[in-house]
Design a protein around this motif. Structure first.
Motif, PDB file in Angstrom:
ATOM      1  N   PHE A 211       0.811  -1.214   0.000  1.00 40.80           N
ATOM      2  CA  PHE A 211       0.000   0.000   0.000  1.00 40.80           C
ATOM      3  C   PHE A 211       0.849   1.272   0.000  1.00 40.80           C
ATOM      4  CE2 PHE A 211      -2.400   3.233   2.445  1.00 40.80           C
ATOM      5  CZ  PHE A 211      -3.402   3.447   1.526  1.00 40.80           C
ATOM      6  N   PRO A 229      -5.430  -2.391  -3.237  1.00 41.64           N
ATOM      7  CA  PRO A 229      -5.386  -1.661  -1.957  1.00 41.64           C
ATOM      8  C   PRO A 229      -5.671  -0.169  -2.118  1.00 41.64           C
ATOM      9  CG  PRO A 229      -3.542  -3.165  -2.118  1.00 41.64           C
ATOM     10  CD  PRO A 229      -4.202  -3.164  -3.458  1.00 41.64           C
ATOM     11  N   ILE A 232      -9.328   0.313  -2.529  1.00 44.22           N
ATOM     12  CA  ILE A 232      -9.994   0.191  -1.230  1.00 44.22           C
ATOM     13  C   ILE A 232      -9.945   1.525  -0.489  1.00 44.22           C
ATOM     14  CG2 ILE A 232      -9.822  -0.899   1.049  1.00 44.22           C
ATOM     15  CD1 ILE A 232      -8.790  -3.411  -0.436  1.00 44.22           C
ATOM     16  N   GLU A 233      -8.764   2.149  -0.498  1.00 42.18           N
ATOM     17  CA  GLU A 233      -8.611   3.442   0.174  1.00 42.18           C
ATOM     18  C   GLU A 233      -9.566   4.478  -0.422  1.00 42.18           C
ATOM     19  OE1 GLU A 233      -5.232   5.699  -0.899  1.00 42.18           O
ATOM     20  OE2 GLU A 233      -5.120   6.779   0.998  1.00 42.18           O
ATOM     21  N   TYR A 236     -13.154   3.799   0.522  1.00 44.36           N
ATOM     22  CA  TYR A 236     -13.353   4.104   1.942  1.00 44.36           C
ATOM     23  C   TYR A 236     -13.437   5.610   2.158  1.00 44.36           C
ATOM     24  CZ  TYR A 236     -12.654   3.932   6.990  1.00 44.36           C
ATOM     25  OH  TYR A 236     -12.802   4.068   8.349  1.00 44.36           O
ATOM     26  N   ALA A 244     -15.865  -0.800  -0.061  1.00 45.28           N
ATOM     27  CA  ALA A 244     -14.462  -0.862   0.345  1.00 45.28           C
ATOM     28  C   ALA A 244     -14.161  -2.178   1.048  1.00 45.28           C
ATOM     29  CB  ALA A 244     -14.126   0.316   1.263  1.00 45.28           C
ATOM     30  N   ALA A 248     -11.845  -5.287   0.215  1.00 47.33           N
ATOM     31  CA  ALA A 248     -10.876  -5.687   1.244  1.00 47.33           C
ATOM     32  C   ALA A 248     -10.997  -7.163   1.591  1.00 47.33           C
ATOM     33  CB  ALA A 248     -11.067  -4.834   2.498  1.00 47.33           C
TER      34      ALA A 248
ATOM     35  N   THR B 108      -1.834  -3.908   4.653  1.00 49.55           N
ATOM     36  CA  THR B 108      -1.958  -2.881   5.691  1.00 49.55           C
ATOM     37  C   THR B 108      -3.190  -1.999   5.498  1.00 49.55           C
ATOM     38  OG1 THR B 108      -0.452  -1.513   4.412  1.00 49.55           O
ATOM     39  CG2 THR B 108       0.493  -2.775   6.212  1.00 49.55           C
ATOM     40  N   ALA B 109      -3.598  -1.755   4.246  1.00 46.86           N
ATOM     41  CA  ALA B 109      -4.775  -0.902   4.020  1.00 46.86           C
ATOM     42  C   ALA B 109      -6.027  -1.576   4.575  1.00 46.86           C
ATOM     43  CB  ALA B 109      -4.939  -0.619   2.533  1.00 46.86           C
ATOM     44  N   VAL B 110      -6.115  -2.897   4.431  1.00 49.47           N
ATOM     45  CA  VAL B 110      -7.257  -3.635   4.959  1.00 49.47           C
ATOM     46  C   VAL B 110      -7.260  -3.556   6.483  1.00 49.47           C
ATOM     47  CG1 VAL B 110      -8.398  -5.873   5.058  1.00 49.47           C
ATOM     48  CG2 VAL B 110      -7.208  -5.183   2.971  1.00 49.47           C
ATOM     49  N   ILE B 113      -8.513   0.053   7.548  1.00 51.93           N
ATOM     50  CA  ILE B 113      -9.949   0.366   7.556  1.00 51.93           C
ATOM     51  C   ILE B 113     -10.692  -0.514   8.566  1.00 51.93           C
ATOM     52  CG2 ILE B 113      -9.941   1.273   5.185  1.00 51.93           C
ATOM     53  CD1 ILE B 113     -11.335  -1.269   4.275  1.00 51.93           C
ATOM     54  N   PHE B 217      -5.402   5.567   8.385  1.00 51.75           N
ATOM     55  CA  PHE B 217      -6.857   5.691   8.469  1.00 51.75           C
ATOM     56  C   PHE B 217      -7.314   6.064   9.879  1.00 51.75           C
ATOM     57  CE2 PHE B 217      -6.117   2.852   4.895  1.00 51.75           C
ATOM     58  CZ  PHE B 217      -6.908   3.414   3.927  1.00 51.75           C
TER      59      PHE B 217
END
Lengths: 281, 277
Positions: A211, A229, A232-233, A236, A244, A248, B108-110, B113, B217
């Motif tokens: 990411f 990824p 997803i950001e 979100y 999202a 994920a 890491t993004a998962v 969030i 996040f």
């Protein structure tokens, strides 16, 4: 005798309770949240949000990136572990330290160095611009940054495994007249195949999930430079929480699959993995 | 053959090493050297004013401070988890053991969030924490929570094998000489696992100071308050302030290298101790 070696049942239960409570808080709950939020609007909503064209494009870019980065790092991992595990040479520790570098560098810094190389104010930036080429904010930069971030994964799994195997079998094969490739193919490879498999799966998981580094070099162009990824950001931050988390959940599945393979490898080759653990984590 | 320390019959040394060195140079050495080349074009006065600016210092304080607190909390619980996994049996232990590596395998993004959703004011856990006055998201606490998640496997996986390797006969001997469980723990087990605690702590700390995806996040990202150092690097880059981004990155990189050296030192110290006993 056994009483002397262990704690009273009460203490045992309290300790197990504390451990499980901590793990529920920090591991089980996040895992649960991913799937429960992804499915909160129903199964058909879940699949529809995955069919979004930008999400599909991001999945494609993620797959292409992994398809290029993983084989390159696999070849490197095999070459590096052959040199490092089978031979004793000067400068080995420096090489080992260099191989570990991407693991101890912040992902953001991993992206930054490619901006410094190829960005407009970077060393090769003006030259690239004059020739009509761009790397930063294109898929090429994403692939480069991913190669950098995932590059030690295979080597780190293989080096301890190959070391534990020793040189005797290979030396016997060579003495009996087999050539180098044959020796590698018929002697070394069968011995290291489980470690190799786990290294590749881990490298792949990292490549698909990266990411920070790709975020720096991507430019976040939907349908063009957004990996899964990054998509997803974006979803979100647009408050499309369910979409999202649906996206994920794909990466969470990948993580669970990686853990299953790890457990299988552990089961199939306990001794091999013990060596891995001693060397790695 | 001057590189080789011993004669060997195995082929492929020069090919394998040559390719390895070439690839490492191309992928790691050249890109990473950019950081130093770029820094060399910044005057020392400018460099100093960038890395000591209040906003930079606040970001360092958050990234290093939260990483330290998270690793410290993880050491305490990590020992308990490693102990339980190494010594006791309970239903579901195999699944629990496999899931320890989940933070390491999850992108890491998962994680970011998921943790934010979990710990925000109307989240599954956040609603209770906010009620007792703990602001568990968009705050320092949130950063620590995310870094606990990221660092945990490094600490458990470093301590667990050491606990498994302690010879039970030593404990039996101590117990037959009249030592209690607590005495055995503090006199025998604790000294044996101490080097792995140091290693685990520095591995987790090194991994978490530069963490971005899982933190960004939940952090809140208020400049000077809840802005982590990696995010400040990205902000500088977005403003085309390459020098600023590079200077901040270089300081982080140097801290990582010092930690890496200390980790190696701790491992060397540990192997020497094991060699002696």
């Amino acid at each position: 005798m056994s009483l002397a070696r262990t704690e009273s049942p009460l203490i045992r239960r309290i300790l197990i309770g504390i451990a499980l409570f901590y793990l529920i808080l920090f591991i089980f709950m996040p895992l649960f949240i991913v799937f429960s939020t992804a499915l909160e609007k129903g199964v058909s909503y879940y699949f529809n949000s995955l069919k979004d064209p930008d999400t599909i494009a991001s999945i494609q870019l993620t797959l292409i990136t992994a398809l290029i980065a993983v084989p390159l790092n696999l070849v490197f991992g095999v070459a590096a572990s052959w040199a490092i595990a089978k031979f004793d040479f000067r400068g080995k520790n420096i090489l080992l330290t260099l191989i570990d570098v991407p693991l101890s560098v912040s992902p953001v810094i991993s992206g930054l160095i490619f901006v410094l190389l190829f960005g407009l104010q970077g060393i090769f930036g003006p030259w690239l611009r004059d020739h009509g080429w761009r790397i930063i904010f294109t898929p090429s930069a994403i692939i480069l940054a991913t190669i950098f971030v995932t590059f030690p994964m295979v080597a780190r799994e293989l080096i301890p495994v190959m070391k534990a195997q020793g040189n005797d079998e290979e030396e016997a094969a060579i003495t009996l007249g087999a050539n180098g490739w044959k020796t590698f193919w018929y002697i070394t490879l069968p011995n290291i195949k489980w470690g190799l498999l786990y290294g590749v799966i881990l490298c792949n998981a990292r490549a698909m999930g990266e990411f920070g580094a790709v975020s720096v070099v991507s430019g976040h162009i939907q349908g063009f430079t957004n990996t899964l990824p990054l998509q997803i950001e974006m979803l979100y931050n647009d408050y499309s929480f369910t979409a999202a988390f649906a996206a994920a959940s794909l990466l969470a599945f990948l993580a669970l699959f990686t853990l299953v393979i790890k457990s299988l490898v552990e089961y199939r080759f306990r001794a091999e993995l013990k060596a891995v653990r001693k060397g790695a984590h | 053959m001057f590189l080789l320390k011993q004669k060997t019959t195995l082929p492929g040394f020069h090919l394998a090493l040559g390719y390895t060195v070439f690839y490492v140079s191309l992928i790691v050495l050249i890109p990473l050297s950019m950081l130093f080349i770029k820094t060399s074009t910044i005057s020392f006065a400018d460099f100093w004013s960038i890395v000591t600016a209040p906003r930079t210092l606040a970001a360092y304080r958050l990234s290093f401070g939260a990483a330290f607190i998270a690793s410290f909390i993880n050491i305490f619980f990590g020992v308990i988890i490693a102990w339980v996994l190494a010594r006791y049996s309970f239903p579901g232990k195999k699944i629990v053991d496999a899931l320890i590596d989940f933070p390491f395998a999850l992108p890491t993004a998962v994680a970011g969030i998921a943790l934010t959703t979990l710990y925000s004011s109307n989240g599954l856990l956040g609603q209770f924490l906010y009620k007792i006055g703990i602001q568990s998201a968009y705050s320092w606490t949130g950063v620590v929570l995310a870094l606990i998640f990221i660092g945990l496997p490094f600490i458990v996986r470093t301590i667990e094998p050491v606990l498994q390797e302690i010879d039970p006969e030593i404990e039996d001997a101590a117990s037959s000489l009249g030592a209690g469980r607590l005495q055995i723990f503090f006199r025998i087990i604790f000294p044996a696992v101490l080097p792995s605690l140091v290693t685990g702590f520095s591995l987790a700390f090194a991994r978490t100071i530069g963490e971005y995806g899982s933190v960004v996040f939940i952090a809140g990202n208020m400049p000077g308050k809840t802005e982590i150092a990696p995010l400040l690097i990205i902000t500088k880059l977005e403003q085309y302030d390459y020098s600023g981004a590079t200077a901040i990155a270089l300081v982080m990189l140097i801290v990582s290298f010092i930690l890496l050296a200390l980790t190696n030192l701790a491992q060397w110290w540990a192997s020497k101790r094991i060699g002696m006993s």
